[in-house]
Scaffold this motif. Structure first.
Motif, short mmCIF file in Angstrom:
data_model
loop_
_atom_site.label_atom_id
_atom_site.label_comp_id
_atom_site.label_asym_id
_atom_site.label_seq_id
_atom_site.Cartn_x
_atom_site.Cartn_y
_atom_site.Cartn_z
N GLU B 254 32.59 -64.52 138.00
CA GLU B 254 31.84 -65.24 136.97
C GLU B 254 30.51 -64.53 136.69
OE1 GLU B 254 30.67 -69.86 136.46
OE2 GLU B 254 30.00 -68.95 138.33
N VAL B 255 29.89 -64.06 137.76
CA VAL B 255 28.63 -63.34 137.62
C VAL B 255 28.86 -61.82 137.66
CG1 VAL B 255 26.41 -62.86 138.74
CG2 VAL B 255 27.26 -65.21 138.59
N SER B 258 30.39 -59.91 134.75
CA SER B 258 29.76 -60.15 133.45
C SER B 258 28.50 -59.33 133.28
CB SER B 258 29.42 -61.65 133.31
OG SER B 258 30.55 -62.43 133.52
N GLN B 259 28.36 -58.27 134.08
CA GLN B 259 27.10 -57.55 134.09
C GLN B 259 27.02 -56.41 133.07
OE1 GLN B 259 24.46 -58.77 135.65
NE2 GLN B 259 25.91 -60.42 136.07
N LYS B 328 31.80 -57.79 125.01
CA LYS B 328 31.40 -57.84 126.40
C LYS B 328 32.43 -58.72 127.03
CE LYS B 328 27.75 -59.40 129.29
NZ LYS B 328 26.52 -60.09 129.55
N LEU B 348 31.84 -62.94 125.67
CA LEU B 348 30.41 -63.17 125.92
C LEU B 348 29.55 -62.41 124.92
CD1 LEU B 348 30.49 -62.71 129.81
CD2 LEU B 348 30.70 -64.84 128.53
N ALA B 350 27.84 -61.31 121.14
CA ALA B 350 27.23 -61.99 120.00
C ALA B 350 27.77 -61.48 118.68
CB ALA B 350 25.72 -61.82 120.05
N LEU B 394 30.02 -68.49 118.60
CA LEU B 394 29.84 -68.26 120.04
C LEU B 394 31.17 -68.29 120.77
CD1 LEU B 394 26.79 -70.62 120.54
CD2 LEU B 394 26.75 -68.13 120.59
N PHE B 412 35.44 -70.29 121.18
CA PHE B 412 35.55 -71.32 122.20
C PHE B 412 34.27 -72.12 122.35
CE2 PHE B 412 35.05 -72.74 126.60
CZ PHE B 412 36.21 -73.47 126.76
N VAL B 413 33.14 -71.44 122.48
CA VAL B 413 31.89 -72.13 122.81
C VAL B 413 31.39 -72.96 121.63
CG1 VAL B 413 29.49 -71.83 123.55
CG2 VAL B 413 31.28 -70.42 124.55
N SER B 414 31.40 -72.37 120.43
CA SER B 414 30.93 -73.14 119.29
C SER B 414 32.05 -73.97 118.65
CB SER B 414 30.24 -72.25 118.25
OG SER B 414 31.05 -71.16 117.88
#
Lengths: 189, 654
Positions: B254-255, B258-259, B328, B348, B350, B394, B412-414
């Motif tokens: 998750e972290v 995603s770097q 990303k 992830l 924009a 998003l 998905f997010v928006s």
């Protein structure tokens, strides 16, 4: 210096006693809505604790690297109960003693506390919205997530709202009562 | 002074009311003629078949569009007691793997077979995500007819995407894992970067029979392979795989995954791979995997364990694998109907990057590389880029096409679908979804010939859409009319399981090719009965074989004696009907298995090991006729070692 009108003495006492509700009701609230949260997420801030959807909000916000909101984040919770107690005590005392300067001071204390709380919240909100974990999964260039101080603000897919809750409104009523008292006493000289 | 106080009070009240002005809920407004657009009058048919993955139910569902009606739950990787799939002796081999019998899987994606990049709708392919497999469903019988296991793979997510003539179906591994000998596989997890590999499998499909064969694998770096699309038309011969975790993390992805600002789309020149194989450049590797094939004549699945796979090493075999930087953690990678554009949906990111196939070829020709990965070229992002869609929304996940020059990307997010122009990259429309759309689907959308009339959103969150059913809710889907400039919401309907991807095609492609029943004379099941006269019971040691017929409205034989506790009893039931829509069922009291549902002309076997003495009834479970309730029988079980003679009969009374 003259004493207070009897009616104003009662009003000061009511204003002071109303503020006792701060110990039993939430003072402030922050709400969030997103397309997938049409019912909204709501966090309530009390004099010494948090309640509501704090865990869900933390879960959502960790993607963008915001800090975990918890009681330990707010040292205010440890002393606010005493600050309130002192102000309420001062209010009751000024109703008993009924001197104008005391009533003015009481009003001044309420206003100062209000300003203090708002400044404090702004500073917290700035840090919460800007000081993000650099390893967060979602990083939007140039984006900060400072919540609004009062009112609405769109932050990515969330619309956020910040404003007083029941306790906050009752204190506002106390302040309004005190404005009436202060204004009528001021005009009486 | 008084007025000022009133003003103050007024301000306070206004603030209180401000809270009441919070945004409206997501109750959608449906414009006037939506109902008529989805109404399929009684006696008429839907325009499209929609084959929908069932996600964690391991099945596919068959839905009609535009009505949203479910016609069938089609078992693929999960047992289905409703029709005996995975319970009958004949179907058990279909779920065999190198791990033995596996009764469940997680089916995420559908591919409908194509010829010249257009749906021919002969077969539907589905992937098993958990125990890596690919299944082929025959769309004339809506039956799972083949399942092939994928060795060297773990988490078969980047699958089962196909090339434009269904030459290959691919399987990219989500989890990279160490492969090879026991010694090579028993390694510390912390040696991920050195020892783990991401294998991409190409499974050939026979153009006539559809039979699959694991043709070759490419040993890729240990990334997570997420999704894939073949090139088509001008880009035919290439395959594009999205990758994430190019950080090569093995914990807290998750972290840690995603770097990086950019991961990759891996472009594979599979024509080049074929050349290398012809030159004998592949290395044979010892593996173990199951290949299960259903025979329509014996009505039986056969599972074969295979032991070898051909592996190509792209670090040695040049010009076969290239990496396109893509922001990303890209999820979907989709090619437009012309085959020119490759869209990477960085979940992830924009922006949405659109890559040009022509530019990619040019960059390869000019060796316009920004670096290399274990000797494989990484192309220059800018050189391959057609352009970026700015501010799309998003959380972009997947893109489908309408064939009119527009792309539709799920956010998905928006929680919306965004329509944009592929050439100009301008966003032209957006509609909300309820809530958090995952995959989206346009009939023919991934092919060279989309039918740009409808679009379906398959959502991940349901919340308040339907009458609540406790903690677990049906997943919601929305149907949109996309024939005009503006997308219009038509219908909101619940789905089965957790749909991920789906495809749809015109009903006319297959509806006249449906098998209505199996011809009795073609039934080569070794224990089939061609008529009622052969109905019998035979003992073979402790095995009892009941050769059972079913026809409206009786079983033959229906009185059976001489079975002993501990015997293995096999009911070999042949449905003698030769008419459409007359299945017969078989259920036996206390049997630790499911019922059989046997189609006309088919033979199937139910195994039962009675554990106690008594009379056990059996009956037909499918309401077959007016005398369905009379379609029943008795079987007598005597104690182990007893000498009750073996007897069977039908219609004999004292």
């Amino acid at each position: 210096m003259k004493n207070l009108l009897p009616i104003n003495r009662v009003l000061v006492l009511i204003a002071a006693l109303l503020m006792v509700s701060a110990y039993f009701t939430p003072l402030w609230q922050i709400s969030l809505w997103a397309p997938q949260y049409p019912e909204g997420l709501n966090m309530k801030i009390w004099i010494d604790k948090l309640s509501g959807d704090v865990d869900i909000i933390n879960g959502v916000n960790h993607y963008i690297g915001m800090k975990h909101i918890g009681v330990e984040m707010f040292p205010e919770f440890t002393y606010l109960i005493y600050v309130f107690g002192a102000i309420i005590g001062f209010g009751i005392l000024s109703a008993i003693i009924a001197k104008k300067w005391m009533v003015y001071s009481f009003f001044g204390l309420i206003v100062l506390m209000g300003i203090g709380v708002l400044v404090d919240m702004y500073i917290w909100g700035y840090d919460y919205g800007h000081n993000l974990d650099p390893t967060a999964a979602i990083k939007v260039p140039g984006m900060a997530y400072q919540p609004p101080l009062i009112g609405y603000k769109q932050l990515l897919n969330f619309l956020s709202y910040s404003g007083p809750d029941i306790g906050g409104w009752i204190i506002t009523v106390s302040a309004l009562i005190m404005i009436v008292v202060v204004v009528t006493e001021w005009r009486r000289k | 002074m008084k007025t000022r106080m009133w003003l103050l009070a007024g301000a306070a009240i206004a603030m209180a009311f401000a809270y009441g002005c919070k945004p409206k809920g997501a109750q959608s407004t449906i414009s006037g003629d939506a109902a008529s657009k989805v109404y399929v009058p009684p006696g008429q048919y839907d325009e499209f078949y929609n084959i929908v993955s069932g996600g964690f139910n391991g099945q596919m569902s068959v839905v009609g569009l535009p009505s949203g009606r479910v016609f069938k739950i089609l078992p693929v990787f999960s047992v289905h007691p409703e029709n005996g799939y995975g319970f009958s002796e004949e179907t058990k081999p279909m779920l065999n793997t190198s791990n033995g019998f596996v009764p469940w899987d997680d089916l995420h994606h559908i591919s409908i077979s194509t010829t010249n990049a257009e749906h021919d709708a002969r077969w539907a392919f589905g992937n098993a995500n958990n125990t890596p497999r690919i299944a082929r469903v025959d769309l004339t019988t809506f039956k799972t007819v083949e399942i092939i296991e994928i060795p060297n793979s773990a988490g078969n997510h980047s699958s089962p995407y196909i090339t434009e003539n269904t030459e290959y179906v691919v399987a990219g591994t989500r989890f990279s894992v160490p492969t090879g000998s026991d010694e090579n596989r028993d390694v510390p997890i912390s040696t991920y970067k050195e020892n783990f590999k991401g294998h991409i499998s190409f499974i050939s499909v026979d153009p006539e029979s559809g039979q699959m064969d694991l043709s070759f694998q490419i040993e890729a770096p240990p990334f997570n392979f997420d999704l894939a699309r073949a090139g088509k038309k001008k880009s035919h011969g290439w395959f594009f795989f999205s990758t994430y975790n190019t950080e090569m993390a093995h914990t807290l992805l998750e972290v840690n995954a995603s770097q990086k600002d950019k991961d990759y789309i891996m472009a594979v020149n599979w024509k080049k791979a074929e050349e290398y194989i012809k030159q004998g450049k592949g290395k044979k590797q010892s593996v173990k995997y199951a290949h299960n094939v259903w025979d329509e004549h014996t009505h039986t699945g056969v599972s074969t364990i295979k032991n070898e796979v051909l592996v190509l090493d792209p670090t040695e075999l040049k010009d076969m694998v290239y990496f396109i930087p893509c922001p990303k953690s890209p999820h979907g990678t989709d090619t437009d109907p012309t085959g020119e554009y490759i869209i990477g949906s960085g979940k992830l990111a924009a922006i949405i990057p659109v890559f040009s196939f022509t530019k990619m070829l040019k960059a390869i020709e000019n060796e316009d590389f920004e670096g290399s990965l274990q000797g494989m070229p990484v192309l220059n992002y800018e050189s391959v880029l057609h352009g970026e869609v700015q501010k799309p929304g998003l959380g972009p996940l997947h893109t489908e096409f309408d064939g009119k020059g527009f792309a539709y990307t799920s956010m998905f997010v928006s929680s919306e679908i965004v329509k944009w122009n592929i050439e100009t990259l301008e966003v032209v429309d957006r509609v909300p979804t309820y809530y958090s759309v995952g995959h989206l689907m346009i009939p023919g959308g991934p092919t060279g010939k989309p039918h740009g009339k409808y679009m379906v959103a398959y959502n991940k969150i349901t919340k308040d859409r339907y009458l609540p059913t406790g903690p677990e809710l049906a997943h919601s889907a929305q149907l949109y009319d996309i024939s005009g400039d503006k997308m219009q919401l038509l219908l909101d309907f619940p789905t089965i399981g957790e749909p991920h991807y789906a495809e749809a095609f015109p009903a006319s492609l297959i509806m006249d090719k449906q098998v209505k029943f199996y011809k009795m004379e073609d039934n080569n099941h070794p224990r089939a009965l061609k008529g009622i006269n052969d109905a019998r019971v035979e003992r073979d040691g402790n095995k009892i074989h009941i050769y059972l017929t079913s026809i409206r409205s009786n079983f033959r034989p229906d009185n059976i004696e001489g079975v002993r506790v501990g015997d293995e009893v096999y009911f070999h039931m042949t449905n003698l009907e030769q008419d459409w829509d007359v299945p017969h069922g078989l259920a036996v009291k206390g049997a630790n298995t499911a019922e059989l549902l046997v189609m006309p002309g088919e033979t199937a076997t139910l195994k039962w090991v009675p554990d106690r003495v008594g009379i056990f009834p059996f009956y037909c479970t499918d309401f077959c006729s007016a005398l369905h309730q009379e379609m029943q029988g008795y079987i007598r079980v005597s104690a182990a070692g007893s000498n009750t003679p073996l007897k069977f009969s039908t219609g004999e009374a004292e």
